[in-house]
Scaffold this active site. Structure first.
Site, PDB file in Angstrom:
ATOM      1  N   ARG A 112     -19.837  10.851 -15.995  1.00 49.49           N
ATOM      2  CA  ARG A 112     -19.804  11.617 -14.727  1.00 49.49           C
ATOM      3  C   ARG A 112     -19.653  10.727 -13.497  1.00 49.49           C
ATOM      4  NH1 ARG A 112     -23.804  14.208 -17.636  1.00 49.49           N
ATOM      5  NH2 ARG A 112     -22.993  16.075 -18.646  1.00 49.49           N
ATOM      6  N   LYS A 134      -7.204   8.011  -4.252  1.00 49.09           N
ATOM      7  CA  LYS A 134      -6.475   8.969  -5.087  1.00 49.09           C
ATOM      8  C   LYS A 134      -6.317   8.381  -6.476  1.00 49.09           C
ATOM      9  CE  LYS A 134      -3.500  11.572  -1.963  1.00 49.09           C
ATOM     10  NZ  LYS A 134      -2.094  11.933  -1.671  1.00 49.09           N
ATOM     11  N   GLU A 176       6.935   0.465   1.497  1.00 49.47           N
ATOM     12  CA  GLU A 176       5.736   1.176   1.992  1.00 49.47           C
ATOM     13  C   GLU A 176       5.197   0.508   3.258  1.00 49.47           C
ATOM     14  OE1 GLU A 176       4.952   4.003   0.629  1.00 49.47           O
ATOM     15  OE2 GLU A 176       5.634   3.910  -1.459  1.00 49.47           O
ATOM     16  N   LYS A 220      -3.513   2.197   6.856  1.00 51.20           N
ATOM     17  CA  LYS A 220      -3.782   3.220   5.830  1.00 51.20           C
ATOM     18  C   LYS A 220      -5.244   3.653   5.883  1.00 51.20           C
ATOM     19  CE  LYS A 220      -3.365   5.110   1.377  1.00 51.20           C
ATOM     20  NZ  LYS A 220      -2.757   5.190   0.074  1.00 51.20           N
ATOM     21  N   GLU A 230      -6.849  14.770   2.111  1.00 52.43           N
ATOM     22  CA  GLU A 230      -5.601  15.457   2.460  1.00 52.43           C
ATOM     23  C   GLU A 230      -5.819  16.937   2.735  1.00 52.43           C
ATOM     24  OE1 GLU A 230      -2.413  13.642   0.268  1.00 52.43           O
ATOM     25  OE2 GLU A 230      -1.106  15.360   0.662  1.00 52.43           O
ATOM     26  N   ARG A 236      -3.061  12.962   6.500  1.00 50.91           N
ATOM     27  CA  ARG A 236      -2.716  12.106   5.359  1.00 50.91           C
ATOM     28  C   ARG A 236      -1.302  12.391   4.860  1.00 50.91           C
ATOM     29  NH1 ARG A 236      -6.851   9.864   0.678  1.00 50.91           N
ATOM     30  NH2 ARG A 236      -5.296   8.552  -0.299  1.00 50.91           N
ATOM     31  N   ASN A 240       3.630  10.547   3.553  1.00 48.50           N
ATOM     32  CA  ASN A 240       4.772  10.908   2.709  1.00 48.50           C
ATOM     33  C   ASN A 240       6.113  10.735   3.405  1.00 48.50           C
ATOM     34  OD1 ASN A 240       3.167  11.613   0.521  1.00 48.50           O
ATOM     35  ND2 ASN A 240       2.762  13.625   1.408  1.00 48.50           N
ATOM     36  N   HIS A 243       9.307  10.214   1.487  1.00 43.41           N
ATOM     37  CA  HIS A 243       9.018  10.543   0.092  1.00 43.41           C
ATOM     38  C   HIS A 243       9.615  11.872  -0.379  1.00 43.41           C
ATOM     39  CE1 HIS A 243       6.395   7.132   0.434  1.00 43.41           C
ATOM     40  NE2 HIS A 243       5.947   7.255  -0.792  1.00 43.41           N
ATOM     41  N   HIS A 247      11.504  10.891  -3.385  1.00 42.38           N
ATOM     42  CA  HIS A 247      10.992  11.228  -4.710  1.00 42.38           C
ATOM     43  C   HIS A 247      12.029  12.002  -5.516  1.00 42.38           C
ATOM     44  CE1 HIS A 247       8.422  13.608  -7.525  1.00 42.38           C
ATOM     45  NE2 HIS A 247       8.137  12.367  -7.841  1.00 42.38           N
ATOM     46  N   HIS A 259      10.772   3.520  -7.014  1.00 40.78           N
ATOM     47  CA  HIS A 259      10.077   4.333  -6.010  1.00 40.78           C
ATOM     48  C   HIS A 259      10.382   3.811  -4.597  1.00 40.78           C
ATOM     49  CE1 HIS A 259       6.961   6.820  -4.262  1.00 40.78           C
ATOM     50  NE2 HIS A 259       6.485   5.743  -3.649  1.00 40.78           N
TER      51      HIS A 259
HETATM   52  N1  LIG Z   1      -3.271   6.354  -5.644  1.00 44.74           N
HETATM   53  C1  LIG Z   1      -2.395   6.323  -4.670  1.00 44.74           C
HETATM   54  O1  LIG Z   1      -2.705   6.617  -3.506  1.00 44.74           O
HETATM   55  C2  LIG Z   1      -0.998   5.903  -4.979  1.00 44.74           C
HETATM   56  C3  LIG Z   1      -0.128   5.593  -3.925  1.00 44.74           C
HETATM   57  C4  LIG Z   1       1.141   5.143  -4.244  1.00 44.74           C
HETATM   58  C5  LIG Z   1       1.528   5.020  -5.568  1.00 44.74           C
HETATM   59  N2  LIG Z   1       0.649   5.344  -6.551  1.00 44.74           N
HETATM   60  C6  LIG Z   1       1.027   5.183  -7.969  1.00 44.74           C
HETATM   61  O2  LIG Z   1       1.214   3.803  -8.194  1.00 44.74           O
HETATM   62  C7  LIG Z   1       2.172   3.618  -9.237  1.00 44.74           C
HETATM   63  C8  LIG Z   1       3.155   2.572  -8.798  1.00 44.74           C
HETATM   64  O3  LIG Z   1       2.472   1.358  -8.588  1.00 44.74           O
HETATM   65  P1  LIG Z   1       3.210  -0.024  -8.813  1.00 44.74           P
HETATM   66  O4  LIG Z   1       4.476  -0.034  -8.082  1.00 44.74           O
HETATM   67  O5  LIG Z   1       2.198  -1.080  -8.541  1.00 44.74           O
HETATM   68  O6  LIG Z   1       3.600   0.064 -10.347  1.00 44.74           O
HETATM   69  P2  LIG Z   1       3.009  -0.556 -11.700  1.00 44.74           P
HETATM   70  O7  LIG Z   1       1.551  -0.494 -11.751  1.00 44.74           O
HETATM   71  O8  LIG Z   1       3.766   0.103 -12.802  1.00 44.74           O
HETATM   72  O9  LIG Z   1       3.458  -2.091 -11.622  1.00 44.74           O
HETATM   73  C9  LIG Z   1       4.841  -2.393 -11.592  1.00 44.74           C
HETATM   74  C10 LIG Z   1       5.196  -3.436 -12.646  1.00 44.74           C
HETATM   75  O10 LIG Z   1       4.747  -4.719 -12.227  1.00 44.74           O
HETATM   76  C11 LIG Z   1       3.987  -5.335 -13.256  1.00 44.74           C
HETATM   77  N3  LIG Z   1       3.025  -6.217 -12.570  1.00 44.74           N
HETATM   78  C12 LIG Z   1       1.909  -5.855 -11.916  1.00 44.74           C
HETATM   79  N4  LIG Z   1       1.368  -6.919 -11.295  1.00 44.74           N
HETATM   80  C13 LIG Z   1       2.142  -7.985 -11.594  1.00 44.74           C
HETATM   81  C14 LIG Z   1       2.107  -9.356 -11.232  1.00 44.74           C
HETATM   82  N5  LIG Z   1       1.181  -9.831 -10.409  1.00 44.74           N
HETATM   83  N6  LIG Z   1       3.052 -10.168 -11.735  1.00 44.74           N
HETATM   84  C15 LIG Z   1       4.032  -9.671 -12.526  1.00 44.74           C
HETATM   85  N7  LIG Z   1       4.135  -8.401 -12.873  1.00 44.74           N
HETATM   86  C16 LIG Z   1       3.208  -7.544 -12.411  1.00 44.74           C
HETATM   87  C17 LIG Z   1       3.396  -4.207 -14.012  1.00 44.74           C
HETATM   88  O11 LIG Z   1       3.058  -4.579 -15.326  1.00 44.74           O
HETATM   89  C18 LIG Z   1       4.546  -3.190 -14.001  1.00 44.74           C
HETATM   90  O12 LIG Z   1       5.478  -3.505 -14.990  1.00 44.74           O
HETATM   91  C19 LIG Z   1       2.770   4.989  -9.501  1.00 44.74           C
HETATM   92  O13 LIG Z   1       2.257   5.497 -10.704  1.00 44.74           O
HETATM   93  C20 LIG Z   1       2.328   5.829  -8.326  1.00 44.74           C
HETATM   94  O14 LIG Z   1       2.161   7.183  -8.662  1.00 44.74           O
HETATM   95  C21 LIG Z   1      -0.588   5.772  -6.275  1.00 44.74           C
HETATM   96 ZN   LIG Z   2       5.155   5.720  -2.052  1.00 47.80          ZN
END
Ligand SMILES: NC(=O)c1ccc[n+]([C@@H]2O[C@H](COP(=O)([O-])OP(=O)(O)OC[C@H]3O[C@@H](n4cnc5c(N)ncnc54)[C@H](O)[C@@H]3O)[C@@H](O)[C@H]2O)c1
Ligand SMILES: [Zn+2]
Length: 361
Positions: A112, A134, A176, A220, A230, A236, A240, A243, A247, A259
């Site tokens: 929990r 999030k 971003e 942020k 949100e 918030r 986007n 996006h 998206h 992305h």
């Molecule tokens: N929670 C939120 O507010 C929020 C906001 C934006 C995006 N997201 C989510 O985040 C995700 C995208 O995040 P991302 O772009 O970090 O993608 P990711 O976590 O898939 O990482 C991208 C790639 O980089 C690799 N990687 C990570 N760190 C590394 C490093 N230091 N050296 C080499 N390789 C490395 C990972 O293994 C992966 O292959 C999506 O799923 C999206 O929905 C969430």
């Molecule tokens: Zn984004």
């Protein structure tokens, strides 16, 4: 080192940013419980060794976005059970946004809810996903459809992780960062303009990394403070920007468009939409485009895509309210606004104008 505070009353937390601080500045678990470090396969391969040497429990849930699933998230909970984490235990996400979103979700529901630390390793996770609480997993029907809000207890950002980051992933994060600057801070935007091409390569980005990440996180954190879940209409939501179209293009490209690339082109389209409404001028549009290009991001729409398909994906966007497509448009550099009254015809005009005019020069 830099410190940014996310002010959320009882759920407030620190963002600590520095170089080579992942091991040295990780505080002891204040509750005295055990810790589990969660990675994806890639970050596990690169970094778990350093944590394992200190006798920390390390676990990889899988491959990244393809494994951002409920069943894989449950394997994190199972690893926590296997390592005897009780309610004083703590999960630490060491990875990109995928690892952070899944680990945060697991921390929210395991027993929990237990404490959770974000140790982001991609630029996108450092400036965006690790801040704000999030968490989510994907469903076959779409991305991030199941999740909860669960704020971390600490975000520890070690810029050294960026040294192994592929360039394409750096660009994703920079998109971003540019979004935050256009949205909320003109002075920051000028700073990015001065950096120009330095934004496109890890090596030239590194000297400014801490400063850029700090400012992005401050911006942020301020949005999150004003609208944690949100629910305050239009606050918030502003995050986007870029996006809505972005998206849709990302989805229709079968994710060959990243992305960040989708967001970059999406911001350009939002700029075009804002110009149609005389809210935003050609000069500002060109400044945005110049910066995105310098940062190694695309600015032209993929001409093979059909507007009807784009519209259909945009309609399904879970961020729409009352069936209306929501656009976040720039008013000037440093200010955004939410617009919900674009007709399909107007949206098509925006798209067609982008298909016809390209920004190659
Ligand atoms: N929670 C939120 O507010 C929020 C906001 C934006 C995006 N997201 C989510 O985040 C995700 C995208 O995040 P991302 O772009 O970090 O993608 P990711 O976590 O898939 O990482 C991208 C790639 O980089 C690799 N990687 C990570 N760190 C590394 C490093 N230091 N050296 C080499 N390789 C490395 C990972 O293994 C992966 O292959 C999506 O799923 C999206 O929905 C969430
Ligand atoms: Zn984004």
């Amino acid at each position: 080192m830099s410190l940014v505070k996310v002010e959320l009353g009882a759920r407030s937390y620190d963002i600590v940013i520095g170089n080579r601080i992942a091991l040295s500045h990780l505080p002891e678990n204040a509750r005295g419980g055990k810790r589990l470090f969660v990675f994806d396969d890639k970050t596990y391969e690169l970094y778990a060794g350093a944590f394992a040497e200190r006798n920390e429990f390390c676990f990889s849930f899988g491959r990244g976005e393809a494994d951002k699933r409920f069943d894989k998230m449950i394997t994190i909970c199972q690893a926590a059970i296997a390592n005897h984490l009780d309610r004083s235990g703590e999960l630490v996400a060491v990875g990109g946004g995928v690892t952070g979103d899944m680990t945060g979700f697991a921390a929210a529901i395991y027993l929990r809810g237990i404490n959770f630390i974000q140790m982001p390793t991609t630029l996108l996770a450092m400036v965006d996903s690790s801040v704000g609480g999030k968490t989510a997993v994907d469903l076959p029907e779409g991305k991030n459809l199941v999740g909860v809000f669960h704020q971390p207890d600490l975000v520890l950002i070690d810029t050294e992780f960026l040294r192994t980051l592929p360039e394409k992933e750096l660009h994703c994060g920079v998109a971003e960062v540019v979004k935050m600057a256009i949205g909320f801070d003109e002075v920051f935007f000028k700073r990015l303009e001065e950096m120009g091409g330095k934004l496109s390569k890890v090596e030239s980005f590194m000297p400014d990394a801490e400063d850029i990440i700090r400012r992005s996180c401050e911006l942020k954190a301020d949005v999150v403070r004003r609208d944690e879940t949100e629910t305050v209409s239009g606050v918030r939501e502003l995050l986007n920007f870029g996006h809505t179209f972005g998206h849709a293009m990302e989805t229709l490209s079968d994710f060959s468009l990243s992305h960040g690339e989708g967001v970059a082109i999406g911001m350009v389209l939002a700029g075009r939409a804002a110009m149609m409404r005389n809210m935003w001028g050609e000069a500002e549009q060109m400044r945005m485009i110049k910066l995105l290009k310098a940062a190694g991001l695309p600015v032209d729409v993929p001409k093979t895509m059909d507007f009807k398909d784009i519209l259909e994906v945009m309609r399904r966007d879970k961020k729409n309210r009352g069936g209306k497509i929501t656009l976040i448009l720039p008013r000037r550099i440093g200010e955004l606004t939410v617009v919900r009254d674009f007709s399909d015809q107007e949206l098509e005009q925006v798209w067609q104008s982008a298909v016809q005019g390209s920004y190659h020069d």
